[in-house]
Design an enzyme around this catalytic site. Structure first.
Site, PDB file in Angstrom:
ATOM      1  N   TYR A   1       2.174  -2.378   2.015  1.00  0.00           N
ATOM      2  CA  TYR A   1       2.983  -3.371   2.540  1.00  0.00           C
ATOM      3  C   TYR A   1       4.137  -1.959   2.912  1.00  0.00           C
ATOM      4  O   TYR A   1       4.866  -2.811   2.474  1.00  0.00           O
ATOM      5  CB  TYR A   1       3.088  -4.824   2.145  1.00  0.00           C
ATOM      6  CG  TYR A   1       3.510  -6.001   3.189  1.00  0.00           C
ATOM      7  CD1 TYR A   1       3.576  -5.628   4.768  1.00  0.00           C
ATOM      8  CD2 TYR A   1       4.349  -6.105   2.886  1.00  0.00           C
ATOM      9  CE1 TYR A   1       4.125  -6.349   5.614  1.00  0.00           C
ATOM     10  CE2 TYR A   1       5.603  -7.169   3.789  1.00  0.00           C
ATOM     11  CZ  TYR A   1       4.778  -7.428   5.349  1.00  0.00           C
ATOM     12  OH  TYR A   1       5.302  -8.024   6.061  1.00  0.00           O
TER      13      TYR A   1
ATOM     14  N   TYR B   1      -1.364  -5.302  13.120  1.00  0.00           N
ATOM     15  CA  TYR B   1      -0.246  -5.638  11.733  1.00  0.00           C
ATOM     16  C   TYR B   1      -1.533  -6.761  10.893  1.00  0.00           C
ATOM     17  O   TYR B   1      -1.588  -7.659  11.422  1.00  0.00           O
ATOM     18  CB  TYR B   1       0.796  -5.617  12.280  1.00  0.00           C
ATOM     19  CG  TYR B   1       2.216  -6.375  10.867  1.00  0.00           C
ATOM     20  CD1 TYR B   1       2.830  -5.284  10.825  1.00  0.00           C
ATOM     21  CD2 TYR B   1       2.774  -7.622  10.563  1.00  0.00           C
ATOM     22  CE1 TYR B   1       3.535  -5.510   9.955  1.00  0.00           C
ATOM     23  CE2 TYR B   1       3.106  -7.388   9.875  1.00  0.00           C
ATOM     24  CZ  TYR B   1       4.349  -6.186   9.360  1.00  0.00           C
ATOM     25  OH  TYR B   1       5.918  -6.922   8.516  1.00  0.00           O
TER      26      TYR B   1
END
Length: 392
Positions: free
Chosen positions: A345, A295
């Site tokens: 994202y 991430y």
């Protein structure tokens, strides 16, 4: 979580295009992504009996179920802590399937994060109810800590002080991600690599974070179909076995502002909690992972994750990235789709999809000999991660 180890699989993945202006509702994006995932698995919406999403999503499960034409749901779950819940959705789905609470579970995420409500804008406690959440941020907002970048910048500066890492080391993460995105036609930054010089010359957002240390704001949707491994073997697409999945919250955990841990403590101990569970469940270790999807909403936390999962000793991630180990051809290529810095994202959900593609052997930046892929969720908050593997 031994009850789910190697018992379930991701049988289908689907997504919308990733953009800055989708031109349609968030519900429409969710339905498109879910339908694509079902088609990838060869499953009718009538067979779906479970759904999982996570907080900060505007698409309730019943709206998605009705829009798809599902019949009945026997399981539905909403996982907390935003992007930290991405892999948690798969955990909840896998537990539901393994225990018989559901047979076919959809996990999804969809939003207009760029064209709708700008996700990275400054927050305010004005208008919030006088509850624990507003009290928490009430300690930070008056001092100018009003954006995710500003919250992470505090931890990044401390990490630099403790580890000796530099802004250039953070930049090497951005360069690797953008290099991988440049060959991914689905990435927003397709054919748009950057250099370390580009990173260093990009404007400051919150020192020590440059613009190119920060992920995108994106419009789009992503979904998965989770079912039993036995059933997945009979479906259309090659299954990605869910080796294990875990959630974790660390000592003295705050949401994005865990500034009060002792100097000897690690920077993302909540990810360490997750890592220990995954290694224990599976019997695997860092040397058994061929590629990882970290991430990457902010580059410094990628270095911290390399250390938390044991790919590096504490403080050594800077050497790992300097040596090019995170790029294709390195010992641990990361974010081969371009990550959230380069592709989109979607709060980590598109990273899970890339993990599936690596297991299937269909990634545009395929790593040789993939058997196990580590995928992590949001950092700085209570978090989650999973290991996907081949069915052999």
């Amino acid at each position: 979580m031994h009850s789910i180890v190697d018992k379930t699989a991701i049988a289908g993945i689907g997504a919308t295009e990733f953009s800055k202006a989708s031109g349609r509702s968030e519900l429409q994006l969710a339905l498109e992504a879910c339908k694509a995932a079902l088609d990838d698995a060869g499953i009718s919406p009538h067979e779906v009996d479970g759904m999982v999403t996570f907080s900060m999503d505007t698409n309730p499960t019943i709206e998605v179920a009705r829009g798809l034409g599902c019949k009945e749901l026997s399981y539905f779950s909403l996982v907390d802590y935003g992007g930290g819940a991405a892999a948690g959705t798969v955990l909840h789905a896998a537990m539901a399937v393994a225990t018989g609470a559901a047979e076919t579970v959809l996990c999804y995420r969809a939003f207009n994060e760029r064209s709708g409500k700008r996700f990275g804008r400054a927050m305010s406690v004005e208008g919030l109810a006088p509850d624990a959440r507003s009290a928490h941020f009430g300690w930070y907002v008056p001092h100018g800590l009003v954006t995710p970048a500003s919250w992470v910048a505090m931890l990044a500066r401390r990490y630099m002080h403790v580890s000796g890492a530099t802004s250039e080391d953070f930049g090497r993460v951005a360069v690797a991600d953008r290099r991988h995105a440049a060959t991914n036609p689905n990435a927003w930054f397709y054919e748009a690599p950057i250099t370390l010089k580009d990173h260093q010359s990009s404007r400051w957002i919150a020192k020590p974070l440059h613009l190119l240390d920060c992920c995108q704001e994106s419009d789009g949707g992503q979904a998965f179909v989770i079912t039993s491994l036995e059933r997945a073997r009979d479906l259309v697409s090659k299954p990605a076995v869910i080796r294990s999945a875990a959630q974790g919250s660390g000592y003295d955990q705050h949401s994005m502002t865990s500034y009060y841990r002792a100097d000897k403590d690690r920077f993302l101990p909540e990810m360490g909690v997750v890592g220990r569970q995954l290694w224990s469940d599976t019997g695997l270790g860092p040397k058994d992972i061929q590629t990882a999807i970290f991430y990457d909403h902010f580059t410094p936390f990628v270095l911290c994750q390399l250390e938390e999962f044991g790919f590096c000793e504490r403080g050594d991630a800077k050497h790992f990235v300097r040596d090019g180990e995170i790029e294709l051809g390195g010992s641990l290529p990361i974010n081969t789709h371009g990550g959230q810095l380069g592709e989109a994202y979607i709060h980590g959900m598109n990273g899970i999809a890339e993990g599936v593609r690596q297991v299937r052997g269909t990634s545009v930046n395929q790593v040789d000999g993939v058997e196990n892929v580590l995928v992590t969720a949001g950092t700085g908050v209570p978090t989650s991660a999973l290991i996907l593997g081949t069915d052999e």
